[in-house]
Design an enzyme around this catalytic site. Sequence first.
Site, PDB file in Angstrom:
ATOM      1  CD  GLU A 150      16.419  22.106 -18.439  1.00  0.00           C
ATOM      2  OE1 GLU A 150      16.393  21.708 -19.545  1.00  0.00           O
ATOM      3  OE2 GLU A 150      16.056  21.826 -16.951  1.00  0.00           O
ATOM      4  CD  GLU A 244      13.730  16.439 -18.334  1.00  0.00           C
ATOM      5  OE1 GLU A 244      12.719  17.212 -17.886  1.00  0.00           O
ATOM      6  OE2 GLU A 244      13.784  15.439 -17.881  1.00  0.00           O
TER       7      GLU A 244
END
Length: 265
Positions: A150, A244
Amino acid sequence: MAFKLAAQESTCEGDTLEEKFAFAKSVGFDGIELSGRGNGVFLSRVDELKAARSAGVEMPSAVAHVDYFIGDFDPDRRRAAIDELKDLLGVVAEAGGLGFVTPHAFGLFSRHLPPFTPPRSDEESRRLLLEALDEVAQHAAGLGVTAYLEPLNRFEDFVVNTLADASWYVDEIASPGLAVVADTWHMSIEESDIGAAIRAAGSRIGHVQLGDSNRLEPGAGHYDWPQTLEALDDIGYEGWLAMECGLSGPAREVLPRVADLLRRV
């Protein structure tokens, strides 16, 4: 576009994963993204996750909630983080999931905050990250899952900030055990053209995480959702879109609006 929506485990009502999954389905979602806690917590849930998998609960991914990461400056903590990540990937495999989300490091250092100069050269950081990702990707591929790298924004990491940054590592490792995460909130800070960045990353993108410009749910800020979803469609993305982010209100009220927005777009 064929995609599935995953709600955050922590936002789903219910005491058990079966109850949380039923709640997620009731508000327009298809699965749950798990909290991948370190220090043995996620490992201790293997029996729970296997039972939930047998009951039909969809748990495609987990996200790192750990104390240290594979880019740590301290060699012992870095080694421990690599070993822990391999263990966490094993738990995802037991849950029937696809992958585990991890950054290079979170909050370890930023070039945009004092003292501005990291205690390690960029070349050394890249070398160490390549070594770590090579080991992790081989392990993940052997389990049939993927480590999702990420990119974080410039204030949270100093090595992997953009999809292009993460794509470089994916290309260098060239393993089915490693892919890129496209996190919309981080992209809203770092990418000058989000659609172009997604198209350039293409099939390297294995997972997508959702947060609006204010890091609340999609639709709560000014993020351009059509641009992102059209770009994902252009690259043939058929994976999961996982929440998220924070929520602007109770999940029972917010999540149906998110599902409606994303499916309508």
